[in-house]
Each structure stands twice: as C-alpha cells, then as structure tokens.
Write an enzyme that holds these catalytic residues in place. Structure first.
Site, PDB file in Angstrom:
ATOM      1  N   GLY A   1       7.917  11.990  10.212  1.00 19.55           N
ATOM      2  CA  GLY A   1       7.173  10.992  11.449  1.00 19.55           C
ATOM      3  C   GLY A   1       6.481  10.116  10.583  1.00 19.55           C
ATOM      4  O   GLY A   1       6.622   9.926  10.047  1.00 19.55           O
TER       5      GLY A   1
ATOM      6  N   CYS B   1       4.570   5.466   9.191  1.00 20.14           N
ATOM      7  CA  CYS B   1       5.317   4.694   8.266  1.00 20.14           C
ATOM      8  C   CYS B   1       6.835   4.463   7.729  1.00 20.14           C
ATOM      9  O   CYS B   1       7.630   4.018   7.803  1.00 20.14           O
ATOM     10  CB  CYS B   1       4.618   4.840   6.766  1.00 20.14           C
ATOM     11  SG  CYS B   1       3.264   4.083   6.416  1.00 20.14           S
TER      12      CYS B   1
ATOM     13  N   ARG C   1      -1.558   7.798   2.158  1.00 21.36           N
ATOM     14  CA  ARG C   1      -1.123   8.640   3.237  1.00 21.36           C
ATOM     15  C   ARG C   1      -2.992   9.094   3.866  1.00 21.36           C
ATOM     16  O   ARG C   1      -3.665   9.725   3.365  1.00 21.36           O
ATOM     17  CB  ARG C   1      -0.609  10.379   1.745  1.00 21.36           C
ATOM     18  CG  ARG C   1       0.126   9.785   0.506  1.00 21.36           C
ATOM     19  CD  ARG C   1       0.365  11.159  -0.063  1.00 21.36           C
ATOM     20  NE  ARG C   1      -1.355  11.476  -0.414  1.00 21.36           N
ATOM     21  CZ  ARG C   1      -1.569  12.277  -1.392  1.00 21.36           C
ATOM     22  NH1 ARG C   1      -0.802  13.589  -1.230  1.00 21.36           N
ATOM     23  NH2 ARG C   1      -2.525  11.915  -2.167  1.00 21.36           N
ATOM     24  N   GLU C   2      -1.563   9.134   5.199  1.00 24.49           N
ATOM     25  CA  GLU C   2      -3.272   9.700   5.640  1.00 24.49           C
ATOM     26  C   GLU C   2      -3.564  11.371   5.974  1.00 24.49           C
ATOM     27  O   GLU C   2      -2.671  11.873   5.783  1.00 24.49           O
ATOM     28  CB  GLU C   2      -2.074   9.129   7.610  1.00 24.49           C
ATOM     29  CG  GLU C   2      -1.714   8.347   8.612  1.00 24.49           C
ATOM     30  CD  GLU C   2      -1.813   7.661   9.512  1.00 24.49           C
ATOM     31  OE1 GLU C   2      -2.357   9.291  10.460  1.00 24.49           O
ATOM     32  OE2 GLU C   2      -0.798   7.077   9.691  1.00 24.49           O
TER      33      GLU C   2
ATOM     34  N   GLU D   1       0.465  -0.953  -0.372  1.00 23.00           N
ATOM     35  CA  GLU D   1       0.007  -0.219  -0.218  1.00 23.00           C
ATOM     36  C   GLU D   1       0.764   1.018   0.188  1.00 23.00           C
ATOM     37  O   GLU D   1       2.079   1.241   0.891  1.00 23.00           O
ATOM     38  CB  GLU D   1      -0.631  -0.296   1.403  1.00 23.00           C
ATOM     39  CG  GLU D   1      -0.843   0.159   2.227  1.00 23.00           C
ATOM     40  CD  GLU D   1      -0.209   0.939   3.236  1.00 23.00           C
ATOM     41  OE1 GLU D   1       0.153   2.060   2.612  1.00 23.00           O
ATOM     42  OE2 GLU D   1       0.614   1.385   3.890  1.00 23.00           O
TER      43      GLU D   1
ATOM     44  N   GLY E   1      11.521  22.161   6.929  1.00 24.64           N
ATOM     45  CA  GLY E   1      10.314  22.059   7.851  1.00 24.64           C
ATOM     46  C   GLY E   1      11.296  21.507   9.064  1.00 24.64           C
ATOM     47  O   GLY E   1      12.502  21.042   9.153  1.00 24.64           O
TER      48      GLY E   1
END
Length: 464
Positions: A274, A277, A159-160, A156, A270
């Site tokens: 985190g 994944c 993206r959250e 998979e 930035g």
C-alpha cells in the site's frame, strides 16, 4: 551550490534537508503559508525519523530556509527541483496540475541566468519535454526573451521510514536529460553523496550514476516500483498455495531468496502493499501502457492479487471465529508500513471496512496514530493507547503493521485480557512457537500452525 526545492511534501522536504546536510544552500518553497510558518519554526509537517533534528541543525547553520515566495526561490537558485504532488486520478493517470502550475511559474520568474530545472515529482513518461514547453510558455507570458535553462529528470527512490538514509546512501542516482551541461551540474550537486561523504560506511564504492534520456529516467522510476510491487504479489500468491499444500512460505522465501538472480528482499508474504507510491506508480504505468495500445496483463494481475490479499485476514478470522457479527477485533498497527504515520492506501483501511460490513467491532493501536487526531478513515474504529488496552475484550488480534514494538510484546499478558486468544499474523513477523507458548492460537499467512505443547499428566494409583 544554490538550490530551490518547490513543494515540501515527503519527497521535497527530505530532498531539501539532505541537500542542505551535504553543504548546499537550500531554499524550500511551498504555497501553504501555515505549513511554511511551521517549518520556519523548525518543525516538520510530516513524520520521518530524524528529520526534525536535521532540519533544525541545517537551519541553524544557515544552509536551509523556507518561504512562500516562488520568485525568490527561482532567483536564489542554480538548480530548481519540482517536487510537488502528483496524486492518482480515478482513471489511474497522475494528476499533474501542480507540476503544470509550478513549471509555468518558474518561467515567469526566470531572470536570464542559466538554470537546471529538475523533475523530482513522479510524472508521466514524456513529461520532460512537456515541462520545458510549460516553462517557455511562462517566459512568453511575461513578454521575456528565452532564457537559458535545461530540464533534467531525477526520480526519487525513497522508502518512508528510512528516507534520510536512502537519500544520503542511495543504491543509484538516475539523471535523465539531453544537456551535458545540465547533467554535469547535477553530478556536481550530488558529488558529496556519490563519494559517500555522508554515508555510514564511507569505504563503500562510489554511488553509481545512471545517465539516460528523459523518457528512460522517467520509466526507471515506474519500472522499479512496479517490479517490487509485482514481487510482493508473487510471494503472496505462493503463500496462498502454501496454505493449501502445507508448506511454509517463510522457508520457501528463504530458499528462493538465496538465488542471486532473485534476492531476499520484498519476499515477506503478508497482507500486501500500500502507501502512496506503489499503487499510484503501478496504476500510472498501466495507464501509460493503455495509452499506447498495450494491455500490461502482468501488472493487472499483480494489482488484483494485492487487492484480494488485503482481505485474506478477514477470511482467516471467519475460519477461526465463524460469524464475525458482534465480535471484537483488535488491530496491531494501522499505517501501511512501520516508522511512518501514512495511512494512504493502507491495507488496514480495507480490512476495517470489511470487518465493519460484517458487523464486527474494531479496535486499533498504532504507535503514531493512537494519541493523535482521529483520521477520517478511522471513523468506525476505537483507537486505544496501548497493546493491553487493545487486547481487552477482543475475540482476536490481527498484526497489520510490523512495528518493532510489536515484535517484543509480552503476549502472555495480552491473552489474559482477551475473550479468545487468537492471533492473525498479517505480516508473518511474529514467532509462531512463542505465540503458542503464550497461549495464542496462531494463524499466519502461508505458514502451518504450530502444534500446541503437550501437557504432561501424572497418573496416580487409587487404593481400593
């Protein structure tokens, strides 16, 4: 087609719901009875925009159901997805005990019909043959004869925060396996997605399908996430150089991103990456490399750069405030990215720990976490209900998560509530000139500080 998805974590639940949306009959299995009961009521145990609504509509249509009965799931299905968690161990390798238990369990319930067993969990390279052996061991435990099945790797790339879109509009579908029958069955399963029947723009060309051997499919997953993590670490390293030479990393990123060989995505400097994944997959790939006698120095450098980058905002706070002991710092956002309630390996956790070690009081506002249960990682944080409450009495604010809400705040009203109006833009997501005009001292990552507007003075003659 009849589909069983075992494991209703982030990947499993989104996969099951989206396959139901495309018209398949999906039964999701989980061994957590309370969680299953919640899902049977139409409520998602995880936060993902739009997921509750799709769950409810597909359940009402009879396309989606939930159960704790593994035997029923195996019996129900032509295709069985293994989508259980594989969290990272302290060594960096993946904890595959749940995959092992499920694979054996599938074997004990095979009923003689042909099944395609799909590794959707992120598993170590070489796990395809291992899963096949585990299924056969499960078959043998029941004294059964060998039944027909094949194992396919189908990694998979969700993206959250945009997982539903990513599932229904993927950049590619990767299928790894040695059986033409199994690969064809998987292509039939994904045909509505391949043909973009659920896409926002159905005029787009069909979704590419990459067919490989098992090991290559597993490697694609690790290589993709490791590359993206390395790309972020690279632009953060460039930003740190920009800070020293006076260049603007946002302009640099735009300039190099227009190169078609590089592209503009994942070039926003930035406080680093985190989540669940990137850290796990990079660590797992380094662990695999070490198992085979390779050091993977580039991946190690990406991890080191990222670890250091998280604490850069603390250094910047020290530069403008000097001593942090006794100061109050407000964090705008806590989750590792917008549109999720996920705190797993979020940079905010390290920032909070360092600020607390230095004696600062930490307040925070996050759109999803402030009104909910107080996570254990935030024991030393005062969670507040909104940006104004956050700014009250703060010596500085830090943008940690670039939620859309934070990009259009009335920052002028925040300065009035603060002790000292300082903004550390940890995501380079805010407009520096607008912040300065609102009264803030703006500090970005690899961006020169804007010059405050000049105040016109009127000289008047004094009669003597």
């Amino acid at each position: 087609m009849k589909v069983c998805v075992i494991g209703t974590g982030y990947v499993g639940l989104v996969t099951g719901v989206c396959l139901a949306v495309t018209g398949h009959s999906v039964l999701c299995i989980d061994n957590n009875a309370a969680k299953v009961k919640l899902m049977q009521s139409g409520q998602s145990p995880i936060y993902e925009p739009g997921l509750d609504e799709l769950m409810q509509s597909t359940m009402q249509a009879g396309q989606l159901s939930f159960s704790t009965d593994l035997a029923a799931g195996v019996d129900h299905s032509d295709i069985i997805f293994i989508a259980v968690g594989t969290p990272a161990l302290p060594t960096g390798e993946s904890d595959t005990r749940a995959v092992e238990a499920v694979a054996r369990g599938i074997g004990t319930h095979l009923n003689g019909g042909y099944k395609v067993i799909v590794n959707k969990s992120t598993v170590p390279i070489g796990s395809g043959d291992w899963v096949k052996q585990l299924v056969l061991e499960g078959v043998a435990e029941q004294g059964q004869s060998i039944t027909g099945f094949d194992v396919v790797s189908n990694p998979e790339f969700l993206r959250e925060g945009s997982a539903i879109y990513d599932t229904l509009n993927p950049d590619r579908i990767v299928l790894g396996g040695n059986s033409e029958t199994a690969i064809q069955q998987m292509q039939d399963l994904y045909l509505p997605i391949i043909q973009r029947q659920c896409a926002e723009d159905p005029a787009l060309p069909p979704v590419p399908v990459v067919v490989t051997d098992l090991a290559s499919a597993e490697m694609i997953k690790y290589a993709a996430n490791s590359f993206l993590a390395t790309k972020i670490s690279f632009i953060n390293e460039v930003a740190n150089i920009c800070d020293r030479v006076g260049a603007d990393v946002t302009q640099v990123a735009k300039g190099i991103g227009l190169d078609s060989r590089i592209g503009p995505k994942f070039l926003q400097a930035g406080i680093g990456w985190g989540g669940s994944c990137f850290p796990k997959d990079v660590a797992a790939l380094m662990h695999t490399a070490a198992d085979y006698g390779y050091n993977a120095p580039l991946l190690k450098a990406a991890v080191t750069t990222n670890r250091n980058q998280r604490l850069l905002v603390v250094e910047k706070l020290q530069q403008v405030l000097k001593i942090l002991k006794g100061k109050t710092i407000g964090l705008l956002g806590l989750t590792f990215k917008p549109n999720t309630d996920d705190l797993r390996d979020a940079p905010a956790i390290d920032i909070i720990a360092q600020l607390h070690r230095l004696g600062a009081k930490v307040k925070a506002y996050d759109p999803l976490l402030s009104s909910g249960a107080h996570p254990a990682d935030l024991d030393h944080v005062e969670l507040v209900a909104g940006p104004v409450s956050l700014a009250m009495g703060c010596d500085a604010l830090v943008l940690v998560t670039d939620w859309q809400e934070f990009l259009s705040l009335d920052y002028g009203s925040l300065t009035e509530a603060m002790q000292t109006p300082i903004m550390i833009d940890g995501r380079n997501a805010l407009e520096p000139k607008a912040l300065v005009q609102a009264g803030f001292q703006y500090v970005g990552i690899g961006r020169p500080a804007p010059v405050p507007p000049k105040i016109d003075t009127v000289q008047t003659a004094v009669a003597v």
